[in-house]
Design an enzyme around this catalytic site. Structure first.
Site, PDB file in Angstrom:
ATOM      1  N   ALA A  51       1.817  68.524   4.485  1.00 64.35           N
ATOM      2  CA  ALA A  51       3.006  68.640   5.326  1.00 64.35           C
ATOM      3  C   ALA A  51       3.655  67.278   5.576  1.00 64.35           C
ATOM      4  O   ALA A  51       4.864  67.184   5.726  1.00 64.35           O
ATOM      5  CB  ALA A  51       2.650  69.307   6.651  1.00 64.35           C
ATOM      6  N   THR A  52       2.865  66.214   5.600  1.00 62.44           N
ATOM      7  CA  THR A  52       3.451  64.875   5.796  1.00 62.44           C
ATOM      8  C   THR A  52       4.446  64.588   4.680  1.00 62.44           C
ATOM      9  O   THR A  52       5.587  64.188   4.930  1.00 62.44           O
ATOM     10  CB  THR A  52       2.348  63.789   5.794  1.00 62.44           C
ATOM     11  OG1 THR A  52       1.419  64.085   6.841  1.00 62.44           O
ATOM     12  CG2 THR A  52       2.940  62.414   6.003  1.00 62.44           C
ATOM     13  N   ASN A 131       1.362  71.180  17.374  1.00 65.79           N
ATOM     14  CA  ASN A 131      -0.036  70.921  17.048  1.00 65.79           C
ATOM     15  C   ASN A 131      -0.884  70.564  18.255  1.00 65.79           C
ATOM     16  O   ASN A 131      -2.097  70.654  18.201  1.00 65.79           O
ATOM     17  CB  ASN A 131      -0.127  69.810  16.001  1.00 65.79           C
ATOM     18  CG  ASN A 131       0.666  68.582  16.393  1.00 65.79           C
ATOM     19  OD1 ASN A 131       1.873  68.660  16.627  1.00 65.79           O
ATOM     20  ND2 ASN A 131       0.002  67.463  16.478  1.00 65.79           N
ATOM     21  N   HIS A 181      -4.590  72.863   4.808  1.00 64.55           N
ATOM     22  CA  HIS A 181      -5.857  72.622   5.511  1.00 64.55           C
ATOM     23  C   HIS A 181      -5.893  73.093   6.954  1.00 64.55           C
ATOM     24  O   HIS A 181      -6.967  73.138   7.549  1.00 64.55           O
ATOM     25  CB  HIS A 181      -6.277  71.151   5.383  1.00 64.55           C
ATOM     26  CG  HIS A 181      -5.478  70.168   6.160  1.00 64.55           C
ATOM     27  ND1 HIS A 181      -5.919  69.628   7.332  1.00 64.55           N
ATOM     28  CD2 HIS A 181      -4.271  69.609   5.937  1.00 64.55           C
ATOM     29  CE1 HIS A 181      -5.003  68.764   7.789  1.00 64.55           C
ATOM     30  NE2 HIS A 181      -3.999  68.747   6.954  1.00 64.55           N
ATOM     31  N   CYS A 305      -4.348  62.888  14.123  1.00 64.33           N
ATOM     32  CA  CYS A 305      -3.497  61.908  13.453  1.00 64.33           C
ATOM     33  C   CYS A 305      -3.159  60.740  14.349  1.00 64.33           C
ATOM     34  O   CYS A 305      -2.632  59.740  13.896  1.00 64.33           O
ATOM     35  CB  CYS A 305      -2.210  62.569  12.996  1.00 64.33           C
ATOM     36  SG  CYS A 305      -2.488  64.201  12.344  1.00 64.33           S
TER      37      CYS A 305
END
Ligand SMILES: *Cc1c(COP(=O)(O)O)cnc(C)c1O
Length: 361
Positions: A51-52, A131, A181, A305
């Site tokens: 996704a990054t 998130n 993931h 993150c």
């Protein structure tokens, strides 16, 4: 995934021999599965490393393709760093970014969005599911506002895919970032959905062999792609049942903690991911709380993150939490392997730890 490490080792871009065909067939099937999962067509799926990368391609790709038309981008204060950091980078190049605030329940106010649009707005980026606090933004309504103004609409759905239903048509999405993931798939694989009709102008960020319709060059890795599609397929197959089960477990957890008092639920009570509960505990030190629970449960106070950062969560700050409360917050993640017994254990552990810490204070 296993046969694609060993038996079928061809390059899906090698179309002159059988080894390539086998790999290509598997990739094509995975692409169809993923497209169907979001009501898109297979050619609209561009594989990325996660996704990054999908967010970077979406944001920088639109900025680069549309800067002749405008330089204004709208996003939200509570986005993941994989959206905020590309936005900051674009701002350093001369783009202007509006960061919408959120209401105290974590949701974007549609009137704020309405007021933020400008003549030169080229892109709106609002995540599907947060998130940290799990809230689900009203994508369909936001998409409608974007469609009315012919502004490209992107959403980071890293937390949403395979957990809640996503429909690029009903939600008027032009770009959608996915990753494997977070839904029990392999790490290092994701995708960007790129609308074809009407065609979304997007500048490639990786140039080379022209893979993925020229939008993302680089040889595809079939084991990852097959695993990604399988993970999403399994997530969708179980979604209704799993969502009911997790919602009940989450309720059990919240009700178990409630007697502690002086708690704050972070994020909307119901418009949230079934498996997410984020709570601020008054009167305790956040670091001591995490340390005290280390042996009981695997928890975090923020995103993996941002563990390198010691600043309080930007998401909790955007809800209006003080620094102290933001530090004294826990994000509980419930998933496919979580049982009612485990919830009971966690409740007992958290209640005992918070009580002990409050007594010491
Ligand atoms: C995990 C996550 C990302 C990053 O995804 P990667 O696949 O690890 O690059 C981006 N956005 C959100 C909302 C996430 O939860």
């Amino acid at each position: 995934m296993v046969p694609f490490f060993t038996e079928y080792f061809g390059n899906p871009a090698s179309l002159t021999h059988m080894y390539g065909w086998e790999a290509e067939a598997a990739v094509t099937q995975a692409r169809s599965t993923l497209a169907a999962a979001i009501n898109a067509s297979p050619e609209e799926i561009i594989f990325t490393s996660g996704a990054t990368e999908a967010n970077n391609l979406a944001l920088k790709g639109i900025a680069e393709a549309c800067f002749g038309r405008g330089r204004h981008i709208i996003t939200v204060q509570t986005e993941h760093n994989a959206v905020l950091d590309p936005c900051a980078y674009l701002a350093s190049l001369g783009f202007e970014v509006t960061y919408l605030p959120v209401q105290s329940n974590g949701l974007v106010d549609l009137d704020d969005l309405e007021k933020a649009f400008r003549e030169d707005t080229i892109l709106v980026s609002v995540m599907a599911a947060n998130n940290e606090i799990g809230v689900l933004q009203p994508l369909a309504a936001i998409g409608e506002q974007c469609r009315d103004r012919q502004v490209v609409f992107h959403s980071d759905a890293a937390q949403a895919i395979g957990k809640i239903s996503l429909d690029v048509e009903a939600m008027h999405l032009d770009l959608l970032s996915l990753t494997a993931h977070k839904v029990y798939g392999p790490k290092g694989i994701g995708a960007l959905y790129v609308r074809r009709r009407p065609r979304v102008p997007l500048a490639a960020q990786l140039h080379g062999g022209g893979h993925e319709r020229g939008l993302r060059s680089g040889t595809l890795y079939p084991p990852q792609i097959v695993g990604f599609a399988k993970a999403v397929e399994l997530g969708l197959a179980d979604m209704a049942v799993e969502s009911t089960r997790l919602t009940a477990l989450r309720q059990r957890l919240w009700q178990g903690l409630a007697p502690l008092g002086q708690l704050h639920l972070n994020g909307h009570g119901t418009q949230r991911l079934p498996g997410n509960l984020n709570v601020s505990f008054e009167g305790v030190d956040g670091q001591a709380l995490l340390l005290g629970l280390r042996g009981t449960v695997a928890l975090s106070s923020g995103a993996a993150c941002s563990t390198a950062s010691t600043a309080p969560s930007h998401v909790l700050k955007a809800l209006g939490r003080s620094d102290a409360l933001a530090y004294a917050s826990l994000r509980f993640g419930l998933g496919r392997l979580t049982t009612a017994d485990q919830i009971n254990q966690v409740v007992a552990g958290v209640v005992a730890t918070v009580q002990a810490l409050r007594q010491m204070a």
